[in-house]
Write a protein that holds these residues in place. Structure first.
Motif, PDB file in Angstrom:
ATOM      1  N   UNK A 141      -7.793  -8.477  15.657  1.00  0.00           N
ATOM      2  CA  UNK A 141      -8.013  -8.912  14.280  1.00  0.00           C
ATOM      3  C   UNK A 141      -9.494  -9.198  14.102  1.00  0.00           C
ATOM      4  N   UNK A 142     -10.046  -8.785  12.994  1.00  0.00           N
ATOM      5  CA  UNK A 142     -11.474  -8.933  12.725  1.00  0.00           C
ATOM      6  C   UNK A 142     -11.650  -9.878  11.552  1.00  0.00           C
ATOM      7  N   UNK A 143     -12.471 -10.887  11.732  1.00  0.00           N
ATOM      8  CA  UNK A 143     -12.661 -11.906  10.703  1.00  0.00           C
ATOM      9  C   UNK A 143     -14.134 -12.015  10.327  1.00  0.00           C
ATOM     10  N   UNK A 144     -14.377 -12.329   9.076  1.00  0.00           N
ATOM     11  CA  UNK A 144     -15.710 -12.708   8.605  1.00  0.00           C
ATOM     12  C   UNK A 144     -15.632 -14.163   8.175  1.00  0.00           C
ATOM     13  N   UNK A 145     -16.448 -15.001   8.799  1.00  0.00           N
ATOM     14  CA  UNK A 145     -16.325 -16.433   8.621  1.00  0.00           C
ATOM     15  C   UNK A 145     -17.668 -17.040   8.234  1.00  0.00           C
ATOM     16  N   UNK A 178      -9.283  -8.573   8.792  1.00  0.00           N
ATOM     17  CA  UNK A 178      -8.856  -7.183   8.826  1.00  0.00           C
ATOM     18  C   UNK A 178      -8.120  -6.918  10.136  1.00  0.00           C
ATOM     19  N   UNK A 179      -7.228  -5.945  10.114  1.00  0.00           N
ATOM     20  CA  UNK A 179      -6.555  -5.506  11.330  1.00  0.00           C
ATOM     21  C   UNK A 179      -7.119  -4.152  11.734  1.00  0.00           C
ATOM     22  N   UNK A 180      -7.014  -3.849  13.005  1.00  0.00           N
ATOM     23  CA  UNK A 180      -7.594  -2.606  13.504  1.00  0.00           C
ATOM     24  C   UNK A 180      -6.543  -1.712  14.150  1.00  0.00           C
ATOM     25  N   UNK A 181      -5.299  -1.868  13.735  1.00  0.00           N
ATOM     26  CA  UNK A 181      -4.219  -1.114  14.375  1.00  0.00           C
ATOM     27  C   UNK A 181      -4.083   0.299  13.834  1.00  0.00           C
ATOM     28  N   UNK A 182      -4.580   0.583  12.649  1.00  0.00           N
ATOM     29  CA  UNK A 182      -4.393   1.884  12.036  1.00  0.00           C
ATOM     30  C   UNK A 182      -5.317   2.912  12.679  1.00  0.00           C
ATOM     31  N   UNK A 183      -4.729   4.007  13.175  1.00  0.00           N
ATOM     32  CA  UNK A 183      -5.534   5.073  13.774  1.00  0.00           C
ATOM     33  C   UNK A 183      -5.514   6.328  12.912  1.00  0.00           C
ATOM     34  N   UNK A 184      -5.080   6.194  11.657  1.00  0.00           N
ATOM     35  CA  UNK A 184      -5.058   7.334  10.733  1.00  0.00           C
ATOM     36  C   UNK A 184      -4.246   8.498  11.319  1.00  0.00           C
ATOM     37  N   UNK A 185      -3.067   8.160  11.857  1.00  0.00           N
ATOM     38  CA  UNK A 185      -2.116   9.156  12.384  1.00  0.00           C
ATOM     39  C   UNK A 185      -2.683   9.961  13.548  1.00  0.00           C
ATOM     40  N   UNK A 220      -6.317  -1.491   1.679  1.00  0.00           N
ATOM     41  CA  UNK A 220      -7.434  -0.651   2.119  1.00  0.00           C
ATOM     42  C   UNK A 220      -8.494  -1.492   2.815  1.00  0.00           C
ATOM     43  N   UNK A 221      -8.816  -2.638   2.226  1.00  0.00           N
ATOM     44  CA  UNK A 221      -9.873  -3.481   2.771  1.00  0.00           C
ATOM     45  C   UNK A 221      -9.427  -4.148   4.068  1.00  0.00           C
ATOM     46  N   UNK A 222      -8.213  -4.671   4.066  1.00  0.00           N
ATOM     47  CA  UNK A 222      -7.727  -5.385   5.243  1.00  0.00           C
ATOM     48  C   UNK A 222      -7.350  -4.431   6.372  1.00  0.00           C
TER      49      UNK A 222
END
Length: 549
Positions: free
Chosen positions: A85-89, A98-105, A392-394
């Motif tokens: 998980x990526x955060x801006x604090x 944001x999550x980084x699990x999506x690999x665009x298939x 899209x953003x997350x």
């Protein structure tokens, strides 16, 4: 390690076919790719052991798919974390997650964090599978000459001793941002040097993360002290800080300095082990050309990115994957060496896009004005709540998807609306005659492949040339659970959707998994061009994963 001189079939005397200078992630990936294809390769590396510092910490789906094809990714995963998980604090407020699990298939995790020495260990052990690849450690390249047939490097032992030479048909310079090979070639590295100094601490906590817990990568978006905070696998932790006015790296490296910095992040100095700390400034540079004669630059030798998007390692792996199949085609299939000119044309646009993306993140993180930072926080947090924008953003939709430059690239057909040329063929789980799900790349191998539905079988000219074929069906094509031998079912319709979007029924896929053209775009001239670069299907099978011959 000595080098044996070998005479090839064209009577040109060379020691090996390819010399790789540098054994970081880019060079080691290239060595595995060439070894997998049976290419005689020598790797030149100055250091005797893996560099212990944790320089890079992240990679993405593009690199993962390459490592999957090398049969190394499963082992890498044992020391990686892919739940990120990526955060801006800013202060106590997290204004974007944001999550980084999506690999665009692409069939692999969208992001992984790792301890770089472990990553390099797996890559180096992978090279040992191939008897055609040798590693010459403890030497550095000090001179280079080349002609129309070969390139010769002069090697000098770092601990003293006589110089020696090694001759090859091609050289891949993967020797980092200060590349000695690039300097020998006289290739400039224009760009910007960012004067602002940063300070990194690599530490290890005296506790383990709970099993299955996600890693939270946090950008500290505070004008007073921007930075990064990243727990890493295996108990490692990486923290980065901007060096503020009045501070020096030397002062920050004292015990008092380290205690104070770690305390800013709520980390108790007495409960961690500090491995290393170092100061650095970052650069934004791209070589004026990525090749000269028979020598090609890859990774940081060709382009140096700002660190904010974590794209350094993945970009080098992309370079290696693009370049190595083309070298294979020239050496093994007798393809016109002009094919290699497409390397830079295809890769540079992606590097430019990712550099802009990384700079954008940096600008957002490093705002110096508190009022501007408050406005930023509100705008981003508000956008993340807008329907349609939020997913899209997350989901890391900000990151440019990897497509190749088609102008000057090696593709068929002509540019048209919805053309899939230069895009990855997606990688779904498919089901064959044994009804066992497998990832598409498992059956693609290292050769050109026609991936098509029944309405568009492989053209005979391509089949005769040795192009492979994946005979594809949608789940609705087959009324029973019986799948004919050599056929595969795209049960989730991933490829079907990709083809429908391209208004196509088949794709011709290159060895690097990129689409050369769709069946609707292919011309007779395209068929002829492809037959000139296809590596023999027999050789491709012989040199599949794990075969060192």
């Amino acid at each position: 390690m000595t080098t044996t001189r070998i005479t090839d079939s064209s009577d040109n005397t060379t020691d090996v076919d390819v010399v790789i200078v540098g054994l970081g992630p880019t060079g080691a990936t290239a060595a595995n790719l060439l070894g997998q294809r049976g290419i005689r390769t020598a790797v030149i590396e100055r250091d005797l052991t893996v560099f212990p510092r944790q320089r890079a910490i992240a990679s993405d789906e593009d690199a993962h798919r390459v490592w999957q094809g090398l049969g190394l990714f499963d082992e890498m995963l044992t020391t990686m974390s892919t739940d990120v998980r990526i955060h801006l604090k800013h202060g106590n407020r997290t204004f974007l997650s944001m999550t980084s699990t999506d690999s665009f298939d692409q069939g692999v995790p969208g992001m992984a964090f790792y301890h770089q020495p472990e990553l390099e260990r797996v890559l180096r052990e992978g090279i040992a599978r191939f008897s055609t690849v040798s590693i010459l450690s403890g030497v550095e390249a000090v001179a280079l000459t080349q002609d129309s047939e070969s390139a010769t490097l002069t090697l000098r032992p770092v601990d003293g001793g006589p110089d020696r030479q090694i001759t090859s048909k091609f050289v891949i310079a993967a020797d980092g941002g200060s590349s000695s090979v690039r300097k020998m070639l006289g290739i400039a590295l224009p760009g910007k040097h960012i004067q602002e100094q940063w300070f990194d601490i690599q530490l290890r906590a005296w506790y383990d993360l709970p099993v299955g817990a996600p890693l939270d990568f946090t950008f500290i978006s505070d004008p007073e002290r921007p930075g990064v905070d990243c727990p890493c696998p295996m108990g490692y932790h990486r923290v980065e800080f901007r060096v503020n006015k009045g501070e020096t790296v030397e002062q920050l490296q004292t015990e008092d300095g380290l205690r104070g910095l770690l305390a800013e992040r709520g980390i108790d100095y007495d409960k961690v082990e500090v491995f290393r700390s170092w100061g650095y400034t970052f650069h934004i540079r791209q070589a004026e050309t990525w090749s000269r004669g028979r020598v090609f630059l890859a990774g940081d030798a060709a382009h140096i990115m700002p660190p904010f998007a974590g794209q350094g390692v993945s970009s080098g792996v992309r370079d290696a994957a693009n370049l190595c199949w083309k070298i294979d085609a020239v050496l093994t299939a007798g393809a016109d060496p002009d094919l290699l000119r497409s390397y830079e044309a295809e890769r540079r646009p992606n590097v430019v896009a990712l550099t802009r993306f990384s700079l954008g993140i940096g600008r957002m993180v490093m705002l110096r004005n508190n009022s501007a930072a408050s406005v930023r926080d509100g705008l981003v947090a508000g956008a993340a709540k807008v329907p349609g924008v939020s997913p899209w953003l997350r989901g890391m939709g900000l990151k440019p998807r990897y497509t190749l430059g088609t102008k000057g690239g090696y593709f068929g057909g002509t540019e048209r609306r919805r053309s899939p040329r230069g895009s990855f063929v997606k990688q779904p789980w498919v089901v064959g005659s044994d009804l066992t799900p497998i990832l598409l790349d498992t059956i693609l191998g290292n050769n050109w492949t026609w991936v098509g539905f029944p309405s568009s079988p492989i053209p005979p000219m391509l089949a005769d040339a040795g192009v492979g074929e994946v005979k594809l069906h949608s789940a609705s094509d087959l009324a029973t659970h019986s799948v004919p031998s050599g056929h595969y079912v795209d049960s989730e319709g991933v490829l079907e959707k990709q083809m429908r979007k391209a208004r196509a029924n088949a794709f011709l896929v290159r060895p690097d998994r990129f689409i050369f053209a769709s069946d609707r775009e292919m011309t007779e001239e395209d068929y002829r061009r492809v037959t000139d670069v296809v590596v023999s299907g027999v050789r491709s099978v012989r040199c599949r994963l794990g075969d060192s011959a």
